[in-house]
Motif scaffolding. Structure first.
Motif, PDB file in Angstrom:
ATOM      1  N   THR A   1      -3.660  -8.376   0.729  1.00  0.00           N
ATOM      2  CA  THR A   1      -4.028  -7.062   0.199  1.00  0.00           C
ATOM      3  C   THR A   1      -4.946  -7.243  -1.001  1.00  0.00           C
ATOM      4  O   THR A   1      -4.878  -8.243  -1.711  1.00  0.00           O
ATOM      5  N   ASN A   2      -5.802  -6.239  -1.208  1.00  0.00           N
ATOM      6  CA  ASN A   2      -6.665  -6.208  -2.381  1.00  0.00           C
ATOM      7  C   ASN A   2      -6.576  -4.825  -3.008  1.00  0.00           C
ATOM      8  O   ASN A   2      -6.629  -3.819  -2.312  1.00  0.00           O
ATOM      9  N   GLY A   3      -6.460  -4.773  -4.328  1.00  0.00           N
ATOM     10  CA  GLY A   3      -6.461  -3.485  -5.008  1.00  0.00           C
ATOM     11  C   GLY A   3      -5.225  -2.658  -4.722  1.00  0.00           C
ATOM     12  O   GLY A   3      -4.195  -3.156  -4.266  1.00  0.00           O
ATOM     13  N   LEU A   4      -5.332  -1.353  -4.979  1.00  0.00           N
ATOM     14  CA  LEU A   4      -4.201  -0.453  -4.817  1.00  0.00           C
ATOM     15  C   LEU A   4      -3.930  -0.158  -3.347  1.00  0.00           C
ATOM     16  O   LEU A   4      -4.836  -0.126  -2.522  1.00  0.00           O
ATOM     17  N   LEU A   5      -2.665   0.091  -3.048  1.00  0.00           N
ATOM     18  CA  LEU A   5      -2.231   0.417  -1.696  1.00  0.00           C
ATOM     19  C   LEU A   5      -1.362   1.664  -1.782  1.00  0.00           C
ATOM     20  O   LEU A   5      -0.366   1.696  -2.491  1.00  0.00           O
ATOM     21  N   PHE A   6      -1.762   2.726  -1.064  1.00  0.00           N
ATOM     22  CA  PHE A   6      -1.052   4.001  -1.091  1.00  0.00           C
ATOM     23  C   PHE A   6      -0.320   4.181   0.243  1.00  0.00           C
ATOM     24  O   PHE A   6      -0.946   4.272   1.288  1.00  0.00           O
ATOM     25  N   ILE A   7       1.010   4.240   0.191  1.00  0.00           N
ATOM     26  CA  ILE A   7       1.813   4.349   1.405  1.00  0.00           C
ATOM     27  C   ILE A   7       2.642   5.630   1.352  1.00  0.00           C
ATOM     28  O   ILE A   7       3.398   5.861   0.402  1.00  0.00           O
ATOM     29  N   GLY A   8       2.512   6.477   2.375  1.00  0.00           N
ATOM     30  CA  GLY A   8       3.281   7.702   2.447  1.00  0.00           C
ATOM     31  C   GLY A   8       4.722   7.463   2.850  1.00  0.00           C
ATOM     32  O   GLY A   8       5.167   6.322   3.039  1.00  0.00           O
ATOM     33  N   SER A   9       5.452   8.553   3.025  1.00  0.00           N
ATOM     34  CA  SER A   9       6.862   8.446   3.421  1.00  0.00           C
ATOM     35  C   SER A   9       6.981   8.259   4.928  1.00  0.00           C
ATOM     36  O   SER A   9       6.113   8.677   5.688  1.00  0.00           O
ATOM     37  N   ARG A  10       8.046   7.603   5.338  1.00  0.00           N
ATOM     38  CA  ARG A  10       8.372   7.354   6.747  1.00  0.00           C
ATOM     39  C   ARG A  10       7.242   6.625   7.485  1.00  0.00           C
ATOM     40  O   ARG A  10       6.985   6.876   8.659  1.00  0.00           O
TER      41      ARG A  10
END
Length: 249
Positions: free
Chosen positions: A53-62
């Motif tokens: 991974t590089n930088g920010l990672l945005f993960i939603g719910s479920r």
């Protein structure tokens, strides 16, 4: 506050000219920031299992990511709620920088365990809209700056069915990759079948079924999809609000 948000997004996306509308009220901005913060927190835990991974990672719910050790994420990847990803394949899934995958999407690389699939590549600054299905068994490559509308389905595998004495499900499959070149717009509900290449700069109208390779800068519509016009034939816009009268969605 919108100025601060705009400045942060500019840095994250590396786009100095990025504009953030100023007509959001404080309540709306707070909800946006809260949701993004929660996504970052989930992403911080998820990234431990990724291949890279590089930088920010945005993960939603479920969000479910099976075989995450074969998943490579670029900077600022957004994966929204209820998305299912299975990266099991020969090459895994590679997502480059500034990509968004909207809610309820499915990315799958191996359909049956007996035949490992090839994988999926998604290029820089591309967006995958809600409810999209990417079947990467035969390989899918999506270029840079591609817009994928909601409900798009891309298949890179077909069942063989020529032998009348054998059940179709037992006749095996034919795999043939799909490639969408840079700067394409794939409209809502489009289906792209195995073996198709969408040429750079092309637009596929909503609801079309694309069964054959498309030349660059084509406008395609219909079932099956046919080239209706070339983008080079369109008049140049007179102002930024110019719209071509085509139902693309």
């Amino acid at each position: 506050m919108h100025v601060i948000i705009e400045s942060v997004i500019r840095k994250l996306k590396n786009k100095p000219d990025y504009k953030f509308e100023s007509n959001y009220n404080l309540r709306e901005l707070f909800i946006i920031l809260f949701n993004r913060t929660m996504q970052i927190l989930r992403g911080t835990g998820s990234r431990l299992f990724f291949k890279k991974t590089n930088g920010l990672l945005f993960i939603g719910s479920r969000v479910v990511i099976d075989h995450a050790y074969q998943f490579t994420a670029g900077c600022n990847l957004i994966i929204e709620d209820n998305t299912y990803i299975n990266a099991l394949s020969l090459n895994g899934i590679m997502v480059k920088d500034n990509v968004s995958i909207a809610r309820n999407c499915t990315l799958i690389c191996t359909g049956v365990i007996s035949q490992k699939g090839k994988g999926i590549i998604i290029g820089n600054n591309s967006g995958i809209n809600a409810g999209t299905y990417l079947g990467g068994q035969g390989g899918i490559e999506i270029g840079d700056n591609v817009i994928i509308g909601p409900g798009v389905k891309i298949f890179s595998e077909n069942h063989q069915f020529s032998d009348l004495n054998v059940n179709i499900k037992d006749q095996g499959v034919i795999r043939n990759g799909v490639c969408i070149k840079n700067n394409c717009w794939i409209g809502a509900g489009v289906t792209i079948l195995a073996g198709v290449t969408i040429g750079e700069g092309s637009v596929i109208a909503a609801g079309s079924i694309v069964t054959k390779t498309v030349a660059p800068n084509s406008i395609v519509a219909g079932i099956p999809g046919r080239v209706m016009k070339k983008r080079t034939e369109l008049p140049l816009p007179e102002n930024p609000t110019y719209k071509v009268n085509l139902k693309i969605v």
